[in-house]
Design a protein around this motif. Structure first.
Motif, short mmCIF file in Angstrom:
data_model
loop_
_atom_site.label_atom_id
_atom_site.label_comp_id
_atom_site.label_asym_id
_atom_site.label_seq_id
_atom_site.Cartn_x
_atom_site.Cartn_y
_atom_site.Cartn_z
N ILE A 1 0.23 -4.68 3.08
CA ILE A 1 -0.19 -5.32 1.85
C ILE A 1 -1.64 -4.94 1.54
O ILE A 1 -2.50 -4.98 2.41
CB ILE A 1 -0.06 -6.85 1.97
N ALA A 2 -1.89 -4.57 0.31
CA ALA A 2 -3.24 -4.14 -0.10
C ALA A 2 -4.22 -5.31 -0.09
O ALA A 2 -3.82 -6.47 -0.18
CB ALA A 2 -3.17 -3.54 -1.51
N MET B 1 0.82 -1.21 0.00
CA MET B 1 0.00 0.00 0.00
C MET B 1 0.85 1.26 0.00
O MET B 1 0.33 2.37 -0.01
CB MET B 1 -0.94 -0.01 1.20
N THR B 2 2.17 1.10 0.02
CA THR B 2 3.08 2.25 0.02
C THR B 2 3.49 2.57 -1.41
O THR B 2 4.03 1.71 -2.11
CB THR B 2 4.33 1.96 0.86
N GLY B 3 3.25 3.79 -1.85
CA GLY B 3 3.63 4.14 -3.21
C GLY B 3 3.60 5.64 -3.45
O GLY B 3 2.96 6.40 -2.70
N VAL C 1 -6.37 -0.45 -4.78
CA VAL C 1 -7.16 -1.22 -3.81
C VAL C 1 -6.57 -0.98 -2.42
O VAL C 1 -5.40 -1.24 -2.19
CB VAL C 1 -7.11 -2.72 -4.13
N ARG C 2 -7.35 -0.50 -1.51
CA ARG C 2 -6.96 -0.20 -0.14
C ARG C 2 -5.81 0.82 -0.08
O ARG C 2 -5.08 1.03 -1.02
CB ARG C 2 -6.56 -1.47 0.61
N GLY C 3 -5.73 1.45 1.07
CA GLY C 3 -4.66 2.42 1.30
C GLY C 3 -5.22 3.81 1.54
O GLY C 3 -6.33 4.14 1.13
N SER C 4 -4.42 4.62 2.23
CA SER C 4 -4.74 6.02 2.43
C SER C 4 -4.03 6.81 1.33
O SER C 4 -2.80 6.87 1.30
CB SER C 4 -4.28 6.48 3.81
N ARG D 1 -6.81 0.43 6.47
CA ARG D 1 -7.72 -0.72 6.40
C ARG D 1 -8.60 -0.66 5.16
O ARG D 1 -9.00 -1.67 4.62
CB ARG D 1 -8.60 -0.77 7.64
N PHE D 2 -8.92 0.56 4.73
CA PHE D 2 -9.81 0.74 3.59
C PHE D 2 -9.15 1.69 2.58
O PHE D 2 -8.04 2.17 2.80
CB PHE D 2 -11.16 1.30 4.04
N LEU D 3 -9.85 1.95 1.47
CA LEU D 3 -9.37 2.93 0.52
C LEU D 3 -9.91 4.29 0.93
O LEU D 3 -11.11 4.54 0.88
CB LEU D 3 -9.84 2.58 -0.90
N GLU D 4 -9.02 5.17 1.37
CA GLU D 4 -9.39 6.51 1.81
C GLU D 4 -8.65 7.53 0.95
O GLU D 4 -7.42 7.48 0.85
CB GLU D 4 -9.05 6.71 3.29
N ILE D 5 -9.38 8.45 0.33
CA ILE D 5 -8.78 9.40 -0.60
C ILE D 5 -8.98 10.82 -0.10
O ILE D 5 -10.11 11.24 0.18
CB ILE D 5 -9.39 9.26 -2.01
N SER D 6 -7.88 11.56 0.02
CA SER D 6 -7.96 12.99 0.32
C SER D 6 -7.33 13.73 -0.85
O SER D 6 -6.45 13.20 -1.53
CB SER D 6 -7.22 13.32 1.62
#
Length: 299
Positions: A298-299, A6-8, A59-62, A31-36
């Motif tokens: 991991i996503a 989930m790191t990128g 898929v998943r990640g802040s 835990r979820f896909l969160e978009i700011s």
């Protein structure tokens, strides 16, 4: 295909109508896909469309999206101020203060300072991207896709590194289980001897019902048997490795398998009745915890 971290990070730099555009996308674990998002005001109407593109690819990640317009800008370049807003602010403020001063006297000051003006929402007008909103909309969506390609590439590379590390850690779990399997028969033999000695000592001057004694011995042997736990643990390890090989978004699946691993390790430590095996069960639990921490990325 490797598992996905989930790191990128991804970045796109472009120019349209003489205006530079920098798009940056960062993602970390969640835990979820969160978009700011932080985008120019004049493109606020595109926010949902841009987020939809992100949801389609990640898929998943802040995830944090940043769009910056303007030559060499750290943020967007203010080019003027909203004269109408300032004029109306001064007018309303003056009327309000005069009314309050008439009521409360000199307790209320009526000096308007620059910081009061700057606090007006959107008083500063930023770089205009041009009147061709349709062209800019298409451009931003295309450049966002490029930035997301960079994020995905980094997440896949990071995922491959995580898979390598996790594979080694599961191999360590297998090594520890192999040690337990070697000690298990010795543990049973030791228990048999101690059990017989205790029975002999307790029943020294009494008659023993052999059938009853055999029943109790069978019950105790069943309670001490850890063969099923070891077998299931091997199975969980295999499922974990299979998920790593399958790749993609396996974070939730791996998390579930780790829960089952932890359960088996706890049961082993409880049932073993052996200091050596108990120590190995603790080693299993420590390694599982390390794997769990890694798998959170991991996503």
């Amino acid at each position: 295909m490797s598992i996905i971290s989930m790191t990128g990070f991804g970045k796109s730099e472009s120019t349209l109508n003489g205006t530079t555009c920098v798009i940056e996308v960062r993602s970390v674990n969640s835990r979820f896909l969160e978009i700011s998002s932080k985008i120019p005001k004049n493109f606020a109407y595109l926010e949902n469309d841009l987020k939809a593109i992100i949801k389609d690819k990640l898929v998943r990640g802040s995830v944090n999206l940043s769009i910056t317009l303007g030559e060499g800008a750290v943020g967007n370049i203010p080019v003027c101020y909203n004269k109408t807003a300032v004029s109306k602010f001064v007018e309303i403020t003056k009327d309000m203060l005069n009314e309050m001063q008439a009521k409360y006297g000199n307790l209320i000051e009526h000096e308007i300072k620059l910081e009061h003006i700057l606090a007006i929402p959107e008083v500063l007008q930023f770089t205009d991207a041009g009147a061709d909103n349709e062209a800019w909309a298409a451009h931003l969506k295309n450049e966002l896709s490029k930035a997301l390609d960079g994020v995905i590439a980094m997440r896949e590379k990071e995922g491959a590194n995580l898979a390598t590390d996790l594979t080694k850690r599961v191999a360590h779990l297998e090594d520890v289980l192999a040690k337990i399997e070697v000690l298990d028969p010795q543990r049973i033999e030791t228990w048999k001897i101690k059990f017989k000695e205790r029975v002999d000592a307790l029943m020294k001057d009494s008659e023993i019902d052999d059938v009853r004694l055999l029943q109790e011995a069978c019950i105790m042997a069943d309670k001490l048997d850890i063969h099923e736990e070891i077998t299931r643990f091997h199975s969980h390890n295999k499922l974990f490795l299979d998920a790593l090989k399958k790749g993609g978004a396996q974070g939730k699946n791996l998390g579930f398998i780790l829960q089952e691993m932890g359960r088996e390790a706890n049961t082993l430590g409880t049932k073993c009745q052996s200091a050596e095996i108990a120590a190995l069960a603790i080693e299993l639990k420590n390694e599982i915890e390390c794997i769990r921490e890694q798998s959170l990325n991991i996503a």
